[in-house]
Design a protein around this motif. Sequence first.
Motif, mmCIF file in Angstrom:
data_model
loop_
_atom_site.group_PDB
_atom_site.id
_atom_site.type_symbol
_atom_site.label_atom_id
_atom_site.label_comp_id
_atom_site.label_asym_id
_atom_site.label_seq_id
_atom_site.Cartn_x
_atom_site.Cartn_y
_atom_site.Cartn_z
ATOM 1 N N LEU A 56 0.840 -1.198 0.000
ATOM 2 C CA LEU A 56 0.000 0.000 0.000
ATOM 3 C C LEU A 56 0.871 1.243 0.000
ATOM 4 N N PRO A 57 0.382 2.371 -0.520
ATOM 5 C CA PRO A 57 1.171 3.614 -0.501
ATOM 6 C C PRO A 57 1.606 3.971 0.917
ATOM 7 N N GLU A 58 2.843 4.384 1.051
ATOM 8 C CA GLU A 58 3.382 4.660 2.383
ATOM 9 C C GLU A 58 2.712 5.850 3.056
ATOM 10 N N ASP A 59 2.165 6.770 2.271
ATOM 11 C CA ASP A 59 1.521 7.935 2.872
ATOM 12 C C ASP A 59 0.061 7.673 3.231
ATOM 13 N N LEU A 60 -0.403 6.447 3.060
ATOM 14 C CA LEU A 60 -1.784 6.107 3.388
ATOM 15 C C LEU A 60 -1.860 5.743 4.875
ATOM 16 N N PRO A 61 -2.685 6.461 5.663
ATOM 17 C CA PRO A 61 -2.745 6.187 7.107
ATOM 18 C C PRO A 61 -3.136 4.762 7.450
ATOM 19 N N VAL A 62 -3.971 4.135 6.599
ATOM 20 C CA VAL A 62 -4.421 2.794 6.909
ATOM 21 C C VAL A 62 -3.258 1.805 6.885
ATOM 22 N N ARG A 63 -2.233 2.094 6.113
ATOM 23 C CA ARG A 63 -1.080 1.185 6.027
ATOM 24 C C ARG A 63 -0.408 1.050 7.392
ATOM 25 N N SER A 64 -0.120 2.168 8.015
ATOM 26 C CA SER A 64 0.529 2.122 9.328
ATOM 27 C C SER A 64 -0.387 1.525 10.382
ATOM 28 N N ALA A 65 -1.704 1.780 10.267
ATOM 29 C CA ALA A 65 -2.640 1.223 11.235
ATOM 30 C C ALA A 65 -2.673 -0.296 11.145
ATOM 31 N N LEU A 66 -2.717 -0.821 9.922
ATOM 32 C CA LEU A 66 -2.763 -2.270 9.743
ATOM 33 C C LEU A 66 -1.452 -2.930 10.155
ATOM 34 N N LEU A 67 -0.345 -2.277 9.852
ATOM 35 C CA LEU A 67 0.953 -2.821 10.272
ATOM 36 C C LEU A 67 1.059 -2.833 11.793
ATOM 37 N N SER A 68 0.463 -1.834 12.434
ATOM 38 C CA SER A 68 0.479 -1.793 13.902
ATOM 39 C C SER A 68 -0.321 -2.960 14.482
ATOM 40 N N ILE A 69 -1.449 -3.260 13.864
ATOM 41 C CA ILE A 69 -2.240 -4.402 14.327
ATOM 42 C C ILE A 69 -1.470 -5.697 14.119
ATOM 43 N N LEU A 70 -0.790 -5.807 12.982
ATOM 44 C CA LEU A 70 0.006 -7.006 12.709
ATOM 45 C C LEU A 70 1.113 -7.198 13.738
ATOM 46 N N SER A 71 1.750 -6.115 14.113
ATOM 47 C CA SER A 71 2.846 -6.216 15.083
ATOM 48 C C SER A 71 2.347 -6.683 16.449
ATOM 49 N N GLU A 72 1.090 -6.418 16.749
ATOM 50 C CA GLU A 72 0.533 -6.819 18.040
ATOM 51 C C GLU A 72 0.102 -8.280 18.040
ATOM 52 N N VAL A 73 -0.395 -8.779 16.901
ATOM 53 C CA VAL A 73 -0.948 -10.139 16.872
ATOM 54 C C VAL A 73 0.048 -11.173 16.375
ATOM 55 N N GLY A 74 1.142 -10.736 15.783
ATOM 56 C CA GLY A 74 2.135 -11.685 15.292
ATOM 57 C C GLY A 74 1.647 -12.438 14.079
ATOM 58 N N ASP A 75 1.741 -13.749 14.117
ATOM 59 C CA ASP A 75 1.392 -14.585 12.963
ATOM 60 C C ASP A 75 0.019 -15.251 13.109
ATOM 61 N N ASP A 76 -0.801 -14.743 13.993
ATOM 62 C CA ASP A 76 -2.125 -15.329 14.240
ATOM 63 C C ASP A 76 -3.153 -14.624 13.355
ATOM 64 N N LEU A 77 -3.635 -15.330 12.327
ATOM 65 C CA LEU A 77 -4.583 -14.730 11.392
ATOM 66 C C LEU A 77 -5.921 -14.415 12.059
ATOM 67 N N ASP A 78 -6.382 -15.316 12.936
ATOM 68 C CA ASP A 78 -7.646 -15.062 13.634
ATOM 69 C C ASP A 78 -7.536 -13.854 14.551
ATOM 70 N N ALA A 79 -6.393 -13.709 15.197
ATOM 71 C CA ALA A 79 -6.194 -12.550 16.068
ATOM 72 C C ALA A 79 -6.144 -11.265 15.238
ATOM 73 N N PHE A 80 -5.572 -11.359 14.034
ATOM 74 C CA PHE A 80 -5.547 -10.182 13.158
ATOM 75 C C PHE A 80 -6.972 -9.791 12.742
ATOM 76 N N ARG A 81 -7.797 -10.798 12.462
ATOM 77 C CA ARG A 81 -9.192 -10.521 12.110
ATOM 78 C C ARG A 81 -9.909 -9.819 13.274
ATOM 79 N N GLU A 82 -9.669 -10.308 14.491
ATOM 80 C CA GLU A 82 -10.284 -9.680 15.655
ATOM 81 C C GLU A 82 -9.757 -8.259 15.847
ATOM 82 N N GLY A 83 -8.490 -8.062 15.544
ATOM 83 C CA GLY A 83 -7.921 -6.721 15.636
ATOM 84 C C GLY A 83 -8.554 -5.771 14.639
ATOM 85 N N LEU A 84 -8.829 -6.270 13.445
ATOM 86 C CA LEU A 84 -9.516 -5.455 12.436
ATOM 87 C C LEU A 84 -10.904 -5.044 12.924
ATOM 88 N N LYS A 85 -11.617 -5.960 13.531
ATOM 89 C CA LYS A 85 -12.960 -5.662 14.022
ATOM 90 C C LYS A 85 -12.923 -4.620 15.129
#
Length: 366
Positions: free
Chosen positions: A135-164
């Motif tokens: 995603l474009p680096e200047d897009l705020p959603v990119r950093s938000a999603l990467l932040s959620i990923l850093s919190e949940v690690g490699d757990d896809l279900d946890a990432f889904r819950e983070g999105l919600k």
Amino acid sequence: MGSEMLDTAIGLVGIYVFLSLICTTVKELIAQFTSQRAETLLTGLRRLLDGEFAAKNTVLRWFGGVEGKISLSDLGDGSLVKKLYDHHLIRSHAEGGEKPSHIPAETFATALLDILDSEEDAKTIESIRESIKDLPEDLPVRSALLSILSEVGDDLDAFREGLKTWYNNSMDRVSSFYKKHTQLAVFFIAVLTVGLTNADTFQMVRMLGKNDVLREAAVQQARNIVQSERLFPEMANASGSRPLDSAAVRSDSSAPRTLPARRALPPRRALPARRALPDSAFLDSLVNRTEQYVGSYRTLGLPVGWGSADLPSKGSTAYEILRYWVSKGLGLLLTALAISLGAPFWFGVLEKISTVRSSGRSSPER
């Protein structure tokens, strides 16, 4: 004397419920006509996903989102919001239009994951991470999603819950914006309503206090509201939940609820189970109830409406005229402020003071 004062208060609150319902109905009609909720949701999602901010806040937008309506065709092909609204899960919530007025958090998370990783058979946390990094680096959603990923690690279900969770928190802010502008619009409608109807609180209190027949009729009408009304709790539930997603209603039954027959009024329509946003069926019931109350209260001869008897006499002094208009202005303003609090609020007040009246009348000395 105490009983008369309490009955006067009950009659006055019943009138507040009636006038509040008129204002709410007008606002709901405006919201439906202008697709205000759908436009507000689109504005919030554009800010969340595309980094686009809403147009300037004008009186027109306060009343119904008239200014700044955006067609999905105007969004660029790279818009995440456009891709989201093109998703079949999101389109299923559009209810005949191109824009939904609410999106459940679960639906949002599923659709966004499909957008980030279109591979249906091999959706992994690594492929999603790579899609986010693209995603474009200047897009705020990119950093938000990467932040959620850093919190949940490699757990896809946890990432889904983070999105919600992220989506629900964002919709809370959008909901606050919507409610603020709705309250302001209702106040303006209330001012117009009391101005047209001459609904002067001071005058209504005087007439209810002096006219025993009018007071008793107003109390009876208020009693009918308390005993058989189910629309106002429904309105309170709808306004109390998130108005722009349905996370708060997942546990509710999807089956429609049929309301009990109303005493002294025609049978009403069935209301659907509580939704995050009132739908057309709810609005139909709101309009139907308003029409019934207009007819019921009209027969009571309420002290509302303008007439020559309400104006100062021709021989009045300047001081008397000034005093009259100051009192009239304060009485109208008081009514406008009161009914802008909403029908559910005054319905709750009416229930409480009616309980006090009933307990008082049931004492041994009575």
